[in-house]
Write a protein that holds these residues in place. Structure first.
Motif, PDB file in Angstrom:
ATOM      1  N   LYS A  33       0.822  -1.210   0.000  1.00 21.71           N
ATOM      2  CA  LYS A  33       0.000   0.000   0.000  1.00 21.71           C
ATOM      3  C   LYS A  33       0.853   1.257   0.000  1.00 21.71           C
ATOM      4  CE  LYS A  33      -3.917  -2.201   2.274  1.00 21.71           C
ATOM      5  NZ  LYS A  33      -4.823  -2.204   3.451  1.00 21.71           N
ATOM      6  N   ASP A  41      -3.481   3.685   5.205  1.00 20.05           N
ATOM      7  CA  ASP A  41      -4.898   3.316   5.261  1.00 20.05           C
ATOM      8  C   ASP A  41      -5.255   3.025   6.718  1.00 20.05           C
ATOM      9  OD1 ASP A  41      -7.444   2.536   4.842  1.00 20.05           O
ATOM     10  OD2 ASP A  41      -6.988   0.794   3.582  1.00 20.05           O
ATOM     11  N   GLU A  43      -8.037   2.865   8.203  1.00 15.26           N
ATOM     12  CA  GLU A  43      -9.145   1.933   8.424  1.00 15.26           C
ATOM     13  C   GLU A  43      -8.643   0.493   8.489  1.00 15.26           C
ATOM     14  OE1 GLU A  43     -13.464   0.716   6.435  1.00 15.26           O
ATOM     15  OE2 GLU A  43     -12.204   2.291   5.533  1.00 15.26           O
ATOM     16  N   SER A  44      -7.720   0.148   7.578  1.00 20.02           N
ATOM     17  CA  SER A  44      -7.143  -1.197   7.600  1.00 20.02           C
ATOM     18  C   SER A  44      -6.260  -1.391   8.832  1.00 20.02           C
ATOM     19  CB  SER A  44      -6.320  -1.440   6.328  1.00 20.02           C
ATOM     20  OG  SER A  44      -7.132  -1.318   5.180  1.00 20.02           O
TER      21      SER A  44
END
Length: 278
Positions: A33, A41, A43-44
């Motif tokens: 990523k 990220d 959220e991840s």
């Protein structure tokens, strides 16, 4: 002794802290990523931390409750029972936290793995006049490939990795715990051996044979009437021995000169009891 054990305990906890910090930081360094975008990220990352949380709780329970109060105290069966319960609960919670895992049969009958609808494949039409033997139909029923085989129980494929991770956490925890326990036990044994040796040495240093002391006093009492000067000298020799035993023998090291004087005084006192031929 207490300071050394406290240092070992701090070192053990520091190793645990380093391991879990590395585990918690790993979701932030997702290379795939980061190559596509410079932003994280979150959220991840939060979802990964949510999945790590049950494993961390299992480690804390095992390290600070089950191991010290059950296994180390030789309650192996209770430890095994509570550990199995903790592992089962951890795997159950971890599976609930995971993203929705689709089992075969949970999807609509005519959707693919991505959830997209596909057109149903119908068997080819057969003319009415064709005989049954000329139809050349395969001798099997048509069944979609995504329908489960009824009557066969299968564990979800994502249970095995969780189980291996849990066993790895408990195994590493036990290895580190018993490693430091063996180090502490070794230090305690050496400390006890040292204390025992010091106690025995102190006892030998402070020991005065009561018979020797009594015989010396009787000899002095007899010399008072026979030879007063020798009696005075004997009292002086006895006082030197008593001074050495009370003050010098308790020191960690004694000069060799004082040891020689002590032996000389002892020999002079023993000469009173025996003749020159002994």
């Amino acid at each position: 002794m207490e300071k050394q054990e406290r240092r070992l305990q701090l070192l053990e906890n520091f190793i645990y802290l380093i391991i879990w910090v590395v585990v918690l930081v790993m979701p932030l360094w997702d290379i795939d990523k980061l190559e596509n975008s410079s932003e994280i990220d979150w959220e991840s990352v939060f979802h990964a931390w949510k999945m790590i949380c049950p494993l961390l709780i299992l480690f804390l329970v095992n390290n600070y409750i089950l191991l010290p109060f059950l296994l180390i105290r030789k309650k192996s069966w209770l430890y095994l029972l509570f550990t199995i319960c903790a592992i089962t609960l951890t795997i159950f919670v971890s599976v609930q936290i995971m993203p929705g895992q689709e089992m075969p049969g949970n999807r609509p009958p005519w959707t693919n793995r991505n959830g997209e609808q596909v057109q149903r494949q119908r068997p080819p039409m057969i003319p009415e006049g064709m005989r049954h033997s000329d139809r050349q139909m395969p001798n099997r029923r048509f069944k979609p490939d995504n329908q489960p085989n009824p009557g066969v129980f299968r564990f979800p494929p994502f249970i095995a990795p969780h189980f291996l991770i849990v066993l790895l956490i408990i195994g590493v925890n036990m290895a580190i715990k018993f490693l430091f326990k063996s180090i502490r036990d070794d230090h305690r044994m050496k400390s006890l051996e040292k204390q025992t040796s010091e106690t025995e040495l102190a006892y030998l240093k402070h020991q005065i044979n009561p018979h020797f002391f009594m015989n010396t006093l009787n000899n002095i009492h007899a010399l008072i009437d026979i030879d007063k000067k020798k009696a005075q000298k004997t009292v002086l020799e006895l006082s030197k021995i008593m001074r050495y035993v009370l003050y010098d023998a308790s020191q960690p090291s004694v000069p060799l000169e004082k040891e020689i004087h002590f032996l000389s005084n002892y020999i002079e006192l023993m000469k009173i009891r025996y003749t020159e031929q002994v």
